[in-house]
Design a protein around this motif. Structure first.
Motif, mmCIF file in Angstrom:
data_model
loop_
_atom_site.group_PDB
_atom_site.id
_atom_site.type_symbol
_atom_site.label_atom_id
_atom_site.label_comp_id
_atom_site.label_asym_id
_atom_site.label_seq_id
_atom_site.Cartn_x
_atom_site.Cartn_y
_atom_site.Cartn_z
ATOM 1 N N ALA A 139 9.857 -4.205 3.789
ATOM 2 C CA ALA A 139 9.060 -3.834 2.617
ATOM 3 C C ALA A 139 7.563 -4.004 2.858
ATOM 4 O O ALA A 139 6.771 -3.836 1.934
ATOM 5 C CB ALA A 139 9.481 -4.684 1.419
ATOM 6 N N LYS A 194 5.720 -4.140 -0.516
ATOM 7 C CA LYS A 194 6.190 -3.187 -1.533
ATOM 8 C C LYS A 194 7.339 -3.753 -2.353
ATOM 9 O O LYS A 194 7.674 -3.217 -3.405
ATOM 10 C CB LYS A 194 6.667 -1.893 -0.864
ATOM 11 C CG LYS A 194 5.565 -1.070 -0.260
ATOM 12 C CD LYS A 194 6.107 0.178 0.387
ATOM 13 C CE LYS A 194 6.452 1.179 -0.670
ATOM 14 N NZ LYS A 194 6.619 2.544 -0.176
ATOM 15 N N TRP A 254 1.742 0.725 -5.020
ATOM 16 C CA TRP A 254 2.471 0.792 -3.761
ATOM 17 C C TRP A 254 2.904 -0.570 -3.278
ATOM 18 O O TRP A 254 3.839 -0.690 -2.528
ATOM 19 C CB TRP A 254 1.602 1.474 -2.704
ATOM 20 C CG TRP A 254 1.851 2.943 -2.649
ATOM 21 C CD1 TRP A 254 1.820 3.816 -3.701
ATOM 22 C CD2 TRP A 254 2.192 3.711 -1.511
ATOM 23 N NE1 TRP A 254 2.096 5.078 -3.264
ATOM 24 C CE2 TRP A 254 2.330 5.041 -1.916
ATOM 25 C CE3 TRP A 254 2.367 3.398 -0.176
ATOM 26 C CZ2 TRP A 254 2.661 6.051 -1.037
ATOM 27 C CZ3 TRP A 254 2.685 4.412 0.706
ATOM 28 C CH2 TRP A 254 2.837 5.723 0.267
ATOM 29 N N GLY A 255 2.174 -1.611 -3.660
ATOM 30 C CA GLY A 255 2.553 -2.948 -3.224
ATOM 31 C C GLY A 255 1.504 -3.970 -3.570
ATOM 32 O O GLY A 255 0.389 -3.650 -3.986
#
Length: 142
Positions: A51, A77, A130-131
């Motif tokens: 991630a 993420k 997005w993260g």
């Protein structure tokens, strides 16, 4: 939607020596007496490799948070952003890094530089987080 290249090194990368005692920013101390072990920066910075990605910063809107032009940000993420997190977000197709605040049911993306204004989402604008930024890497000499 643009893609972000995955630049993070793979597990098992080169481990570097770790000094046991923190380095003081004031009075000097001989660090060689405090060598402890090695540290693998991938293991230190990345909790969830599938991630996680790294993105290079362009601009100076986050200098108050210690994030400067050219820095590398470690972004996860898999984390759900909470109020006050620094995030990589996409607003109407444009990437940005800002601090995320939720105010009165609305999202605000706030810079950490007084030369820039916060971004308050307007009706019809699309925000995609997005993260969450979990770390940063700086390079002082190139």
């Amino acid at each position: 939607m643009p893609s972000i290249p995955y630049l993070i090194p793979r597990p098992g990368g080169q481990a570097l020596p770790l000094v046991l005692s923190p380095v003081r920013a004031g009075f000097p101390s001989p660090a060689d007496d405090y060598l402890d072990d090695n540290i693998n920066l991938h293991e230190y910075l990345v909790e969830d490799p599938p991630a996680t990605f790294i993105v290079r910063v362009r601009g100076d809107s986050m200098i108050g948070a210690g994030i400067a032009n050219g820095d590398l940000l470690v972004v996860d993420k898999g984390l759900a952003p909470v109020d006050g997190d620094i995030v990589v977000a996409v607003i109407d197709g444009e990437f940005t890094v800002k601090r995320l605040y939720r105010r009165a049911g609305a999202c605000v993306l706030a810079p950490e530089n007084p030369a820039y204004n916060p971004i308050s989402l307007q009706p019809g604008q699309e925000l995609l987080v997005w993260g969450v930024v979990t770390g940063a890497v700086k390079k002082f000499r190139r």
